[in-house]
Design a protein around this motif. Structure first.
Motif, PDB file in Angstrom:
ATOM      1  N   GLN A 159       0.811  -1.222   0.000  1.00 41.52           N
ATOM      2  CA  GLN A 159       0.000   0.000   0.000  1.00 41.52           C
ATOM      3  C   GLN A 159       0.849   1.279   0.000  1.00 41.52           C
ATOM      4  OE1 GLN A 159      -3.512   0.227  -0.034  1.00 41.52           O
ATOM      5  NE2 GLN A 159      -3.286  -1.915  -0.575  1.00 41.52           N
ATOM      6  N   LEU A 160       2.153   1.131   0.204  1.00 43.52           N
ATOM      7  CA  LEU A 160       3.019   2.305   0.322  1.00 43.52           C
ATOM      8  C   LEU A 160       3.210   3.028  -1.010  1.00 43.52           C
ATOM      9  CD1 LEU A 160       5.847   0.915   2.650  1.00 43.52           C
ATOM     10  CD2 LEU A 160       3.838   2.271   3.293  1.00 43.52           C
ATOM     11  N   GLU A 161       3.295   4.339  -0.908  1.00 41.83           N
ATOM     12  CA  GLU A 161       3.639   5.164  -2.063  1.00 41.83           C
ATOM     13  C   GLU A 161       5.147   5.076  -2.271  1.00 41.83           C
ATOM     14  OE1 GLU A 161       2.045   9.013  -1.030  1.00 41.83           O
ATOM     15  OE2 GLU A 161       0.001   8.229  -0.959  1.00 41.83           O
ATOM     16  N   PRO A 162       5.651   5.433  -3.458  1.00 40.67           N
ATOM     17  CA  PRO A 162       7.090   5.281  -3.737  1.00 40.67           C
ATOM     18  C   PRO A 162       8.025   5.960  -2.728  1.00 40.67           C
ATOM     19  CG  PRO A 162       5.912   5.767  -5.753  1.00 40.67           C
ATOM     20  CD  PRO A 162       4.914   5.893  -4.637  1.00 40.67           C
ATOM     21  N   ASP A 163       7.652   7.116  -2.196  1.00 39.58           N
ATOM     22  CA  ASP A 163       8.518   7.842  -1.268  1.00 39.58           C
ATOM     23  C   ASP A 163       8.073   7.684   0.192  1.00 39.58           C
ATOM     24  OD1 ASP A 163       6.182   9.249  -1.668  1.00 39.58           O
ATOM     25  OD2 ASP A 163       7.141  11.212  -1.563  1.00 39.58           O
ATOM     26  N   GLU A 164       7.370   6.600   0.481  1.00 37.51           N
ATOM     27  CA  GLU A 164       6.837   6.368   1.820  1.00 37.51           C
ATOM     28  C   GLU A 164       7.534   5.175   2.463  1.00 37.51           C
ATOM     29  OE1 GLU A 164       2.367   6.187   3.743  1.00 37.51           O
ATOM     30  OE2 GLU A 164       2.642   5.456   1.721  1.00 37.51           O
ATOM     31  N   GLU A 165       7.778   5.276   3.775  1.00 34.26           N
ATOM     32  CA  GLU A 165       8.402   4.162   4.480  1.00 34.26           C
ATOM     33  C   GLU A 165       7.771   3.962   5.853  1.00 34.26           C
ATOM     34  OE1 GLU A 165      12.455   4.821   6.231  1.00 34.26           O
ATOM     35  OE2 GLU A 165      12.358   6.620   4.988  1.00 34.26           O
ATOM     36  N   VAL A 166       7.719   2.708   6.274  1.00 33.73           N
ATOM     37  CA  VAL A 166       7.178   2.354   7.581  1.00 33.73           C
ATOM     38  C   VAL A 166       8.223   2.676   8.643  1.00 33.73           C
ATOM     39  CG1 VAL A 166       6.387   0.453   9.049  1.00 33.73           C
ATOM     40  CG2 VAL A 166       5.661   0.564   6.653  1.00 33.73           C
ATOM     41  N   LYS A 179       3.911   9.412   6.112  1.00 28.68           N
ATOM     42  CA  LYS A 179       2.771  10.122   5.530  1.00 28.68           C
ATOM     43  C   LYS A 179       1.428   9.861   6.200  1.00 28.68           C
ATOM     44  CE  LYS A 179       4.556  10.629   0.934  1.00 28.68           C
ATOM     45  NZ  LYS A 179       4.182  10.742  -0.446  1.00 28.68           N
ATOM     46  N   ARG A 180       1.285   8.688   6.860  1.00 27.09           N
ATOM     47  CA  ARG A 180      -0.034   8.310   7.363  1.00 27.09           C
ATOM     48  C   ARG A 180       0.047   7.110   8.294  1.00 27.09           C
ATOM     49  NH1 ARG A 180      -2.079   5.240   1.890  1.00 27.09           N
ATOM     50  NH2 ARG A 180      -0.009   4.517   1.337  1.00 27.09           N
ATOM     51  N   LEU A 181      -1.090   6.771   8.873  1.00 29.83           N
ATOM     52  CA  LEU A 181      -1.264   5.531   9.617  1.00 29.83           C
ATOM     53  C   LEU A 181      -1.995   4.567   8.696  1.00 29.83           C
ATOM     54  CD1 LEU A 181      -2.556   6.998  12.996  1.00 29.83           C
ATOM     55  CD2 LEU A 181      -0.306   6.011  12.590  1.00 29.83           C
ATOM     56  N   LEU A 182      -1.523   3.335   8.630  1.00 30.65           N
ATOM     57  CA  LEU A 182      -2.147   2.305   7.797  1.00 30.65           C
ATOM     58  C   LEU A 182      -2.481   1.100   8.657  1.00 30.65           C
ATOM     59  CD1 LEU A 182       0.231   2.332   4.702  1.00 30.65           C
ATOM     60  CD2 LEU A 182      -2.188   2.890   4.686  1.00 30.65           C
ATOM     61  N   PHE A 183      -3.692   0.590   8.492  1.00 28.24           N
ATOM     62  CA  PHE A 183      -4.089  -0.626   9.188  1.00 28.24           C
ATOM     63  C   PHE A 183      -4.470  -1.664   8.147  1.00 28.24           C
ATOM     64  CE2 PHE A 183      -7.404  -3.411  10.938  1.00 28.24           C
ATOM     65  CZ  PHE A 183      -6.717  -3.935  12.022  1.00 28.24           C
TER      66      PHE A 183
END
Length: 127
Positions: free
Chosen positions: A14-21, A49-53
């Motif tokens: 689900q991550l965008e290219p410039d997003e990391e957990v 960038k956000r919270l993901l569940f």
């Protein structure tokens, strides 16, 4: 969700290219379905960038995407009434309740990651 690895892989997809957990916890999310609540056991991840569940109930994937700009409050609650550790997020006026389950990162590590990002409005993080 049978395995933690399944949840982590689903979050990664689900991550965008410039997003990391930055951190992730195992938890139960009480989703309101129609007039009742359904508990989903899954993974809650904090990214830059956000919270993901993510959860999978009877093989059907369930995703929740919480953008930081939609969050008015992020709270850690612990007590007898709630039973255990909870992360309460006010998301566009809706209360999202996640109950921590031992697994993945420690809860303290997860909360520290949220605080370090400084993406949430000032004064909205209560721990």
């Amino acid at each position: 969700m049978k395995e933690i690895s399944e949840g982590k892989a689903a979050i990664k997809n689900q991550l965008e290219p410039d997003e990391e957990v930055k951190s992730s916890i195992l938890c139960t999310y009480n989703a309101k379905m129609s007039a009742r609540y359904t508990p989903y056991r899954g993974i809650l991840a904090v990214t830059n960038k956000r919270l993901l569940f993510y959860s999978s109930l009877f093989g059907s994937p369930f995703h929740l995407d919480i953008r930081y700009e939609a969050v008015s409050s992020f709270r850690h609650k612990k007590g007898l009434i709630l039973g255990g550790d909870h992360i309460i997020v006010m998301n566009n006026g809706e209360r999202e309740d996640f109950q921590y389950v031992n697994g993945c990162d420690r809860l303290e590590t997860f909360i520290e990651a949220v605080q370090k990002l400084k993406q949430l409005p000032e004064g909205s993080v209560h721990v």
